[in-house]
Design an enzyme around this catalytic site. Sequence first.
Site, mmCIF file in Angstrom:
data_model
loop_
_atom_site.group_PDB
_atom_site.id
_atom_site.type_symbol
_atom_site.label_atom_id
_atom_site.label_comp_id
_atom_site.label_asym_id
_atom_site.label_seq_id
_atom_site.Cartn_x
_atom_site.Cartn_y
_atom_site.Cartn_z
ATOM 1 N N THR A 229 0.809 -1.220 0.000
ATOM 2 C CA THR A 229 0.000 0.000 0.000
ATOM 3 C C THR A 229 0.843 1.272 0.000
ATOM 4 O OG1 THR A 229 -1.403 -1.287 1.462
ATOM 5 C CG2 THR A 229 -1.980 1.008 1.167
ATOM 6 N N GLY B 16 2.841 -2.940 8.045
ATOM 7 C CA GLY B 16 3.046 -3.483 9.384
ATOM 8 C C GLY B 16 4.481 -3.928 9.579
ATOM 9 N N GLU C 279 -6.261 -6.568 3.288
ATOM 10 C CA GLU C 279 -6.286 -7.786 2.468
ATOM 11 C C GLU C 279 -7.489 -7.787 1.535
ATOM 12 O OE1 GLU C 279 -3.579 -8.923 2.747
ATOM 13 O OE2 GLU C 279 -3.044 -8.324 4.780
#
Lengths: 680, 680
Positions: B146, B185, B431
């Site tokens: 992203t 993350g 996701e």
Amino acid sequence: MPEIHDPSKQNAVDMSRARSKTSIDVRDVRDFLYNGPAQWRRREQIVDILSKDPLFDKTQRTFATRKELYIRGQALTNRIFELQGILNWSPEDVNIALSVLDETLPIGLHNIAFEPVFRLQASPELFSKYASLIASRGILGCYLQTELAHGTNVNRLETTATYIPETTEFEINSPTLTSTKWWIGALGKTATHGVVQAKLILPGGKDMGPHLFFIQLRDLDSHEVLPGRIIGDIGPKALGGYATTDNGFARFDHVRIPKENMLSKFAGVTDGGEYVTPPHAKLSYGGMLYIRSVMVTTAGWLIAKGATIAIRYATVRRQGEIGPDGLERQTLTYPSLHVRLVPLISRAYVFIELGRALTRGFDALARGLSSGDTSRLAEMHVMTSGLKVLVSTTSIQDLEIARRSMGGHGYSAFAGVGRLYADYLPSATYEGENFVLDQQILRAALKAFRGLFNQTPGPSVDSLSPTSYYLRLLLDNKLLPPELSPESWTTPTTAILLLEWRAALLVHEMAQTIGAPDATVTQRVSRAVTEAFVAARVGEMIEALGATLRPRETEVVRKVYILYLLTTVESALVDLLSFGLFRATPTGAPPRSRDPTRALRMAIASLCAELFPEAIGLTDAFGLSDWELDSALGVYDGKVYETLWERAQEEPLNKTEVTEAYEASIKSILLRGRQMAAKL
Amino acid sequence: MPEIHDPSKQNAVDMSRARSKTSIDVRDVRDFLYNGPAQWRRREQIVDILSKDPLFDKTQRTFATRKELYIRGQALTNRIFELQGILNWSPEDVNIALSVLDETLPIGLHNIAFEPVFRLQASPELFSKYASLIASRGILGCYLQTELAHGTNVNRLETTATYIPETTEFEINSPTLTSTKWWIGALGKTATHGVVQAKLILPGGKDMGPHLFFIQLRDLDSHEVLPGRIIGDIGPKALGGYATTDNGFARFDHVRIPKENMLSKFAGVTDGGEYVTPPHAKLSYGGMLYIRSVMVTTAGWLIAKGATIAIRYATVRRQGEIGPDGLERQTLTYPSLHVRLVPLISRAYVFIELGRALTRGFDALARGLSSGDTSRLAEMHVMTSGLKVLVSTTSIQDLEIARRSMGGHGYSAFAGVGRLYADYLPSATYEGENFVLDQQILRAALKAFRGLFNQTPGPSVDSLSPTSYYLRLLLDNKLLPPELSPESWTTPTTAILLLEWRAALLVHEMAQTIGAPDATVTQRVSRAVTEAFVAARVGEMIEALGATLRPRETEVVRKVYILYLLTTVESALVDLLSFGLFRATPTGAPPRSRDPTRALRMAIASLCAELFPEAIGLTDAFGLSDWELDSALGVYDGKVYETLWERAQEEPLNKTEVTEAYEASIKSILLRGRQMAAKL
């Protein structure tokens, strides 16, 4: 190398273009929402003052601990009262300042729970002693009702207030752990006084049920807790909500208070210990009715915030398909997105207007109550209960719709909507748990139904109040539900009638099956009854529009209101289809559809498509400043990516390039891993 | 004075009584949920070890800042790998330990995003160089997809990887602010390496679209960020969620990496700069399919936690009406409450079992993919997309149902459910954003529909895969939807058939109206298709029950599964009524009802009434310890009020009786107020 297209530069272009395309006069609509230009200007001035004061800066708030937030909250409160003196603010100005702060401050409980109950129910003696101290915050109060094991059912509260005729005192006592007062806003660290709900015990042990008592909690010079009280904060709330408020606990160990401290305007005890009966058992609900009527307005402005943020972001966010300009499409242009977001505008507009009407209704009620007139109480109780359930449920959902519409970034704290959600979430539970209120609404509806058909000489429409007016449809066999056509959805009439029919038939059904109700009928009836009431009010609002707004603004706001009605009908489809109220006539023209709900869905889609180009104007009209919204995605100029970037640089984890966790843990993980890998 | 009834003492009595009334063998059902006793025992041992280690104590977690939570998270991770060495844990044991921790740890991204993508797509050369370092955590990774302005639509990512044939290198570059990798993350402070999704640019400027590249981010000796990278944490998340994870940002300034660092198992570049075509364009989805298939299991256990907490509290919480024992009724005995809570059990049971089947399916897919067999990919893609949308939406709702069922205390952080909700909420977006996935499911359904009717010599049921098997109902004009009677709801058949008919008719309707779709049909079709698929699987689960469980347990779990089907039918009522699938025959017997949905609602109420006395047993069977649940309201022994009291005493605001805010602010408010009041 060709010039690289920079999406972050496009943001401001998209925002100003959307603003210039708005066909309504934003100022006119803003004045309409604020009930006139004077109100708006007053608010704007106060926002301007606060937002320029460094103390009210919000940029570090997201990183603070709860303790820091509490301390900051008190500093803000103190500053507002200081400003009140300096700038000669009226009490109304102070309320505006507190409300635009967007903080769940302990002073709110003083203002909305403690003071109104005191003013409604204190005896003249108690009133003269404390009313001006309370009004000027010379003492700070809280309202102690809920206990550790007792919420909605006040009749089972365990705290006792035993009358001692020998000394003409009450003794307040917490007999068990579970009788500990719990959740009390502003109790933990702030309040010096409180109004306690306790079972009145008369000499001989006679339990008269819950009554209210005025009690001092902390020393006025040292702020230390007075003897016989154990007081503290109950700890953090879920989702980091209400962090600024010290919801507290209190236990009382046989604490004596003078007899005059009973809030005895409507019920009292003689010196000898005889009970003096109140004229109306529900008089003590006055305070809660006030809180609930304020909740409608609050809900409207809250949805307004969520809608403003989400719509501004969807205006500048480009994603997915390539549009005619060679760029990805603005997400608000996708029907799947604007059918989710434009209805938020409609609910904000309706709730703001509805709240205003309700506050007027409460003022009339309060004037009546103060002279012992309780005739409006029952109707006002049903009305505020139903609306409380409706607006709290709806705004919680709408904030989450707004948050989720923003995709991944909606989950950033900097988006601002999560914080609104976390603070607002308990509204479904406080001031009457929604499921419990639903039962009361159901009972009132059945009572109105039976009252109507048990009248002599016979049922008459004159006996129906606004909250039960839909029952008129059952009185005349010749009245039939409206026939539907695609044209049904261009005017408000059909939608309102359908929602009234649904309420009438559901209450009728409920009355027939009362011996074996299914488990969800209570929620269905409650919602149907409230939505019928609101739909009729929206009909009146539509009628009244032309008197305030010019033709173009009237036309657009009318569509906003109609959209409210149509989406309500859509959410009621299970009931409408079940009771045969949705008998669409399938048209023969292509596309051939077998779905009777299609015309309604197409009408909603088409209204949203007409309205989304006005969405920036309709949300600008809420008049919410960047400081108020505190959202990187809802900035007025549309520069969302710069703002997200700047805010991320403030994150405390970014103060050092290598985290403390490296020496403490990560280094060991990596070393161990390298050794393991070397062995393989 | 008469002895005072102490509700807090009643709690433990109520809990043990409920436990003794359970008719099922909890151990049998627990083994069933854990797929055998061995799995359960292994997990129990690990939970036992961790919960006794002081490092894993959770009591102070609620009060920590985000930075403290991140540092703590790394310490827990390090300790688990230390324990792995000491106790000789297998990789599977480590995964169990990480999963029972109930923390959103950065290592999770290494395990679930970074490593699988690397293993699926690295070239043999790259694999041999890094695979064991990755497996042993000698390096820590993240997966950079992203960007600040680009989420779901990977084709519009701006980051570039330009091939330089002169040096056989790729140059990774972030050309704009909006191309900054964002939300990644474990990137902010933890990861040493990453896999970057970037547009592959070949010599001459040819853009080959997104491909994956392996890149080092931090120095392995100092943990400092390497030159040419700007890396940091993106700041706090909404609702305090994912606090322990360092979601990060990264910008690349013309960073060179060797050619072998392209993940080129299925697509590569020759030294000269020629593209080598991948055999299947969607091969790179393999990683995401794995994450999605794991999400079904996760969702099941998450609902299990919410259900355990809410049902335990509702078992000991007494409120409202007085029951036969003279005490207020346990809230779980109210139909309005147990019809909300018992269905949570059914969804947990179904999702846990479904997740197991899906993981098996993914293993088969992965084996195929590793040898270039992509035949299962399309079906697996539709299946996991639909299930991902279903389970994420459902579990978010169910956690909030659980939280709200607990009344006021549900809003305490100590209730534990808010934390689960905050951490799980982004699953609706990550996701694959749910609304985007819905469109893919819709397209797949239309493709299956058209494929079926465009076959030569004619439509055949043999061409239908499990996700489109419901379309068989359109093949035979003699097939009719089931007729309904109150008995329809005692077996699974009618519910499954209705849900399949709904999917078939909605897809048919969609195909007819494709030229003018309404704005919500995508969600409706997607949900209908997935629910038809799941319903058929639940039917198979019911068939299989007797092989694993004894008769009594089979009977109860069968009801749990049937309840899943009935509540799904209830949630589909708008569609079922619209398409005339719900033609209930109104019975003449009293109570007379005009509501065709009444029999279904009564069946659900009656199943919930039969099951709620088993609710403690059915949730005990999840085998979740107090340490895992970390909930004051979900404690095994039922002593909720003592626990709430004890936890509140730990609140940092309670460390001093008089808050710092008193001298700083409250004192001024009170003094100013007293002066004002004196003047009045």
